[in-house]
Design a protein around this motif. Structure first.
Motif, PDB file in Angstrom:
ATOM      1  N   ARG A 134       0.841  -1.197   0.000  1.00  0.00           N
ATOM      2  CA  ARG A 134       0.000   0.000   0.000  1.00  0.00           C
ATOM      3  C   ARG A 134       0.879   1.250   0.000  1.00  0.00           C
ATOM      4  NH1 ARG A 134      -5.227   0.113   3.756  1.00  0.00           N
ATOM      5  NH2 ARG A 134      -5.844   1.464   2.022  1.00  0.00           N
ATOM      6  N   PRO A 135       0.861   2.013  -1.074  1.00  0.00           N
ATOM      7  CA  PRO A 135       1.553   3.303  -1.056  1.00  0.00           C
ATOM      8  C   PRO A 135       0.813   4.282  -0.145  1.00  0.00           C
ATOM      9  CG  PRO A 135       1.147   2.535  -3.310  1.00  0.00           C
ATOM     10  CD  PRO A 135       0.304   1.707  -2.401  1.00  0.00           C
ATOM     11  N   ILE A 136       1.558   5.001   0.672  1.00  0.00           N
ATOM     12  CA  ILE A 136       1.018   6.094   1.481  1.00  0.00           C
ATOM     13  C   ILE A 136       1.625   7.372   0.922  1.00  0.00           C
ATOM     14  CG2 ILE A 136       0.891   7.140   3.774  1.00  0.00           C
ATOM     15  CD1 ILE A 136       1.111   4.337   4.964  1.00  0.00           C
ATOM     16  N   VAL A 137       0.843   8.107   0.155  1.00  0.00           N
ATOM     17  CA  VAL A 137       1.354   9.265  -0.570  1.00  0.00           C
ATOM     18  C   VAL A 137       0.464  10.473  -0.301  1.00  0.00           C
ATOM     19  CG1 VAL A 137       2.551   7.971  -2.369  1.00  0.00           C
ATOM     20  CG2 VAL A 137       0.123   8.479  -2.645  1.00  0.00           C
ATOM     21  N   PHE A 138       0.961  11.640  -0.645  1.00  0.00           N
ATOM     22  CA  PHE A 138       0.280  12.876  -0.291  1.00  0.00           C
ATOM     23  C   PHE A 138       0.330  13.850  -1.457  1.00  0.00           C
ATOM     24  CE2 PHE A 138       2.031  10.861   3.406  1.00  0.00           C
ATOM     25  CZ  PHE A 138       0.989  10.891   4.318  1.00  0.00           C
ATOM     26  N   ASP A 139      -0.812  14.463  -1.737  1.00  0.00           N
ATOM     27  CA  ASP A 139      -0.848  15.481  -2.788  1.00  0.00           C
ATOM     28  C   ASP A 139      -0.425  16.809  -2.166  1.00  0.00           C
ATOM     29  OD1 ASP A 139      -1.202  16.942  -5.047  1.00  0.00           O
ATOM     30  OD2 ASP A 139      -3.242  16.255  -5.451  1.00  0.00           O
ATOM     31  N   THR A 140       0.865  16.890  -1.839  1.00  0.00           N
ATOM     32  CA  THR A 140       1.376  18.064  -1.134  1.00  0.00           C
ATOM     33  C   THR A 140       1.321  19.324  -1.985  1.00  0.00           C
ATOM     34  OG1 THR A 140       3.600  17.334  -1.769  1.00  0.00           O
ATOM     35  CG2 THR A 140       2.860  16.830   0.460  1.00  0.00           C
ATOM     36  N   GLY A 177       3.747  22.850  -6.484  1.00  0.00           N
ATOM     37  CA  GLY A 177       2.629  23.518  -5.826  1.00  0.00           C
ATOM     38  C   GLY A 177       2.992  24.915  -5.367  1.00  0.00           C
ATOM     39  N   PHE A 178       4.208  25.059  -4.831  1.00  0.00           N
ATOM     40  CA  PHE A 178       4.695  26.360  -4.361  1.00  0.00           C
ATOM     41  C   PHE A 178       4.741  27.351  -5.517  1.00  0.00           C
ATOM     42  CE2 PHE A 178       8.282  29.029  -2.621  1.00  0.00           C
ATOM     43  CZ  PHE A 178       7.610  29.477  -1.485  1.00  0.00           C
ATOM     44  N   SER A 278       4.231  25.802   7.863  1.00  0.00           N
ATOM     45  CA  SER A 278       4.745  24.495   7.466  1.00  0.00           C
ATOM     46  C   SER A 278       3.730  23.841   6.545  1.00  0.00           C
ATOM     47  CB  SER A 278       4.978  23.598   8.688  1.00  0.00           C
ATOM     48  OG  SER A 278       5.877  24.186   9.605  1.00  0.00           O
ATOM     49  N   ILE A 279       4.231  23.113   5.563  1.00  0.00           N
ATOM     50  CA  ILE A 279       3.365  22.338   4.662  1.00  0.00           C
ATOM     51  C   ILE A 279       3.276  20.941   5.247  1.00  0.00           C
ATOM     52  CG2 ILE A 279       3.021  21.501   2.308  1.00  0.00           C
ATOM     53  CD1 ILE A 279       4.903  23.824   1.418  1.00  0.00           C
ATOM     54  N   LEU A 280       2.095  20.579   5.715  1.00  0.00           N
ATOM     55  CA  LEU A 280       1.912  19.385   6.525  1.00  0.00           C
ATOM     56  C   LEU A 280       1.499  18.168   5.711  1.00  0.00           C
ATOM     57  CD1 LEU A 280      -0.233  21.074   9.324  1.00  0.00           C
ATOM     58  CD2 LEU A 280       2.241  20.659   9.383  1.00  0.00           C
ATOM     59  N   LYS A 281       2.067  17.030   6.069  1.00  0.00           N
ATOM     60  CA  LYS A 281       1.592  15.726   5.607  1.00  0.00           C
ATOM     61  C   LYS A 281       1.152  14.955   6.848  1.00  0.00           C
ATOM     62  CE  LYS A 281       5.337  14.275   3.716  1.00  0.00           C
ATOM     63  NZ  LYS A 281       6.374  13.594   2.910  1.00  0.00           N
ATOM     64  N   ASN A 282      -0.080  14.507   6.852  1.00  0.00           N
ATOM     65  CA  ASN A 282      -0.593  13.808   8.030  1.00  0.00           C
ATOM     66  C   ASN A 282      -0.211  12.324   7.954  1.00  0.00           C
ATOM     67  OD1 ASN A 282      -1.897  13.086  10.337  1.00  0.00           O
ATOM     68  ND2 ASN A 282      -3.949  13.564   9.625  1.00  0.00           N
ATOM     69  N   THR A 283       1.091  12.086   7.987  1.00  0.00           N
ATOM     70  CA  THR A 283       1.609  10.721   7.886  1.00  0.00           C
ATOM     71  C   THR A 283       1.151   9.872   9.055  1.00  0.00           C
ATOM     72  OG1 THR A 283       3.560  11.676   6.813  1.00  0.00           O
ATOM     73  CG2 THR A 283       3.715   9.382   7.507  1.00  0.00           C
ATOM     74  N   GLU A 284       1.064  10.472  10.220  1.00  0.00           N
ATOM     75  CA  GLU A 284       0.710   9.713  11.417  1.00  0.00           C
ATOM     76  C   GLU A 284      -0.641   9.019  11.263  1.00  0.00           C
ATOM     77  OE1 GLU A 284      -0.228  10.485  16.162  1.00  0.00           O
ATOM     78  OE2 GLU A 284       0.923  11.960  15.032  1.00  0.00           O
ATOM     79  N   ASP A 285      -1.671   9.767  10.892  1.00  0.00           N
ATOM     80  CA  ASP A 285      -3.001   9.171  10.743  1.00  0.00           C
ATOM     81  C   ASP A 285      -3.035   8.155   9.619  1.00  0.00           C
ATOM     82  OD1 ASP A 285      -4.088  10.540  12.850  1.00  0.00           O
ATOM     83  OD2 ASP A 285      -5.371  11.852  11.656  1.00  0.00           O
ATOM     84  N   ALA A 286      -2.294   8.418   8.534  1.00  0.00           N
ATOM     85  CA  ALA A 286      -2.272   7.487   7.405  1.00  0.00           C
ATOM     86  C   ALA A 286      -1.681   6.150   7.816  1.00  0.00           C
ATOM     87  CB  ALA A 286      -1.492   8.086   6.242  1.00  0.00           C
ATOM     88  N   ASN A 310      -9.422  15.349   2.586  1.00  0.00           N
ATOM     89  CA  ASN A 310      -9.511  14.358   3.657  1.00  0.00           C
ATOM     90  C   ASN A 310      -8.587  14.652   4.839  1.00  0.00           C
ATOM     91  OD1 ASN A 310      -6.904  13.409   2.920  1.00  0.00           O
ATOM     92  ND2 ASN A 310      -7.740  11.770   1.645  1.00  0.00           N
ATOM     93  N   GLY A 311      -7.985  15.843   4.855  1.00  0.00           N
ATOM     94  CA  GLY A 311      -7.140  16.218   5.981  1.00  0.00           C
ATOM     95  C   GLY A 311      -5.749  15.638   5.937  1.00  0.00           C
ATOM     96  N   GLY A 312      -5.374  15.048   4.799  1.00  0.00           N
ATOM     97  CA  GLY A 312      -4.057  14.443   4.690  1.00  0.00           C
ATOM     98  C   GLY A 312      -2.943  15.442   4.474  1.00  0.00           C
ATOM     99  N   VAL A 313      -3.285  16.640   3.952  1.00  0.00           N
ATOM    100  CA  VAL A 313      -2.314  17.722   3.794  1.00  0.00           C
ATOM    101  C   VAL A 313      -2.978  19.032   4.182  1.00  0.00           C
ATOM    102  CG1 VAL A 313      -1.074  16.545   1.929  1.00  0.00           C
ATOM    103  CG2 VAL A 313      -2.880  18.176   1.359  1.00  0.00           C
ATOM    104  N   ASP A 314      -2.161  20.014   4.519  1.00  0.00           N
ATOM    105  CA  ASP A 314      -2.643  21.371   4.807  1.00  0.00           C
ATOM    106  C   ASP A 314      -1.434  22.222   5.139  1.00  0.00           C
ATOM    107  OD1 ASP A 314      -4.344  23.570   5.276  1.00  0.00           O
ATOM    108  OD2 ASP A 314      -5.836  22.321   6.278  1.00  0.00           O
TER     109      ASP A 314
END
Length: 355
Positions: A134-140, A177-178, A278-286, A310-314
């Motif tokens: 399972r890839p755990i990835v983020f649309d940062t 994105g920046f 900070s540009i956040l990745k919610n790795t913990e919840d994932a 879904n709250g995975g980035v912010d």
């Protein structure tokens, strides 16, 4: 994009995790039947307390242990030569869930997943194909757009900058994105804020070639400051700490944007006055979600993709610099966030996670 279940409410990790147990804790004889009573994590060569994705991934493993009753252990890699042996060692414990962190571990993860189809693997920030990975990835890029917009709004020189540790998709996705956020600000305000260090058209820019040597980040940031940059985004793990040091030593008060977790909580307190956001990745919840699904007994290759929706980035709060952000800009950021969620704004990048 594949719809995935929303991640749990965003939880930010403060400070460093407690020291991990030894690699042999809870181990069983190699070749034993795989068990979801235990789980293993393998860090990349940056080590555990990297103030980045290794640290937040381990926080997720610790939460899974507490909430799901699945004992967790970590094997820490400090050099590239540790990577493949550590993944092998994780499998040999007999645990039914193995989490690997970062692109450096892609090949070893692929090899071991193919050889061990009954083990559920997951990998952070990388795509590895296989029915049990399972890839755990983020649309940062979505969150980085907001960071680029606010960086352009506070820049007094009209010059901002970014650099990466390496030209790799998890890095350049932030940079795309920046750049898009800066362009969005320029279009909205009729401004001409310039970006140093990244060309989204050529997909090339400034890279240190390292994620650990802080002095490289310091020298690169000093070079940007000398060119007039007053807001800088390092996407380079621990190397990014050098950006703060360069700003302090130069007396320029150039502002810095951190990545992966809220630097206000994880970086030295002396850096706080310079931290814009900070540009956040919610790795913990994932990670908790991935372990929880494995506990349910289903081997899966469904990616977990973190998004604004879904709250995975912010982006993190502005903390000490909140007064630098105008009410107008704050309202615009809220509107932009919703437009991205609604699909009215899309950030194009060849590094965007696909499913």
């Amino acid at each position: 994009m594949l719809a995935v279940p929303a991640l749990a409410a965003l939880v930010l990790v403060a400070g460093c995790s407690a020291p991990p147990p030894a690699a042999t804790d809870g181990a069983v004889d190699p070749g034993a039947e795989q068990s979801l009573e235990c789980s293993q994590m393998v860090t990349n060569s940056g080590g555990l307390n990297d103030r980045s994705f290794n640290e937040t991934s381990w926080a997720g493993m610790e939460r899974a242990e507490e909430e799901l009753g699945v004992s967790a252990n970590v094997l820490v890699s400090t050099t590239e030569s540790d990577l493949a042996p550590n993944v092998q060692a994780a499998v040999d414990t007999g645990c039914g869930f193995v989490l690997t962190v970062g692109y450096e571990l892609a090949a070893a993860t692929q090899e071991q997943a193919t050889a061990n189809p009954d083990v559920q693997f997951a990998i952070v920030d990388e795509i590895v194909e296989g029915p049990n990975v399972r890839p755990i990835v983020f649309d940062t890029a979505q969150a980085a757009y907001l960071a680029g917009y606010v960086a352009a709004s506070v820049s007094e020189s009209g010059i901002v900058a970014t650099f990466g540790g390496g030209n790799q998709p998890p890095v350049t996705l932030f940079m795309d994105g920046f750049a898009a956020g800066i362009e969005g600000f320029n279009e909205a305000k009729g401004a001409s804020v310039r970006l140093l260090g990244w060309d989204p058209e050529d997909q090339d820019g400034t890279f240190t070639g390292d994620f650990e040597n802080v002095s490289l980040g310091q020298s690169q940031t000093q070079a940007f400051i000398s060119q007039g940059a007053d807001v800088i985004l390092p996407v380079a793990g621990q190397v990014g700490e050098g950006a703060f040091r360069a700003s302090l030593d130069s007396g320029s008060e150039a502002l810095i944007i951190w990545v992966d977790n809220d630097g206000y909580d994880t970086l030295p307190a002396e850096f706080r006055p310079l931290l814009l956001t900070s540009i956040l990745k919610n790795t913990e919840d994932a990670v908790v979600a991935a372990v929880g699904d494995a506990v349910d007994g289903t081997i899966s290759d469904e990616p977990i993709i973190g998004t604004l929706e879904n709250g995975g980035v912010d982006i993190a709060p502005f903390h000490d610099l909140e007064t630098r952000i105008s009410e107008e800009t704050m309202a615009e950021l809220d509107a932009l966030r919703q437009q991205i969620v609604d699909g009215e704004i899309t950030i194009e990048s060849p590094s965007s996670p696909q499913s």
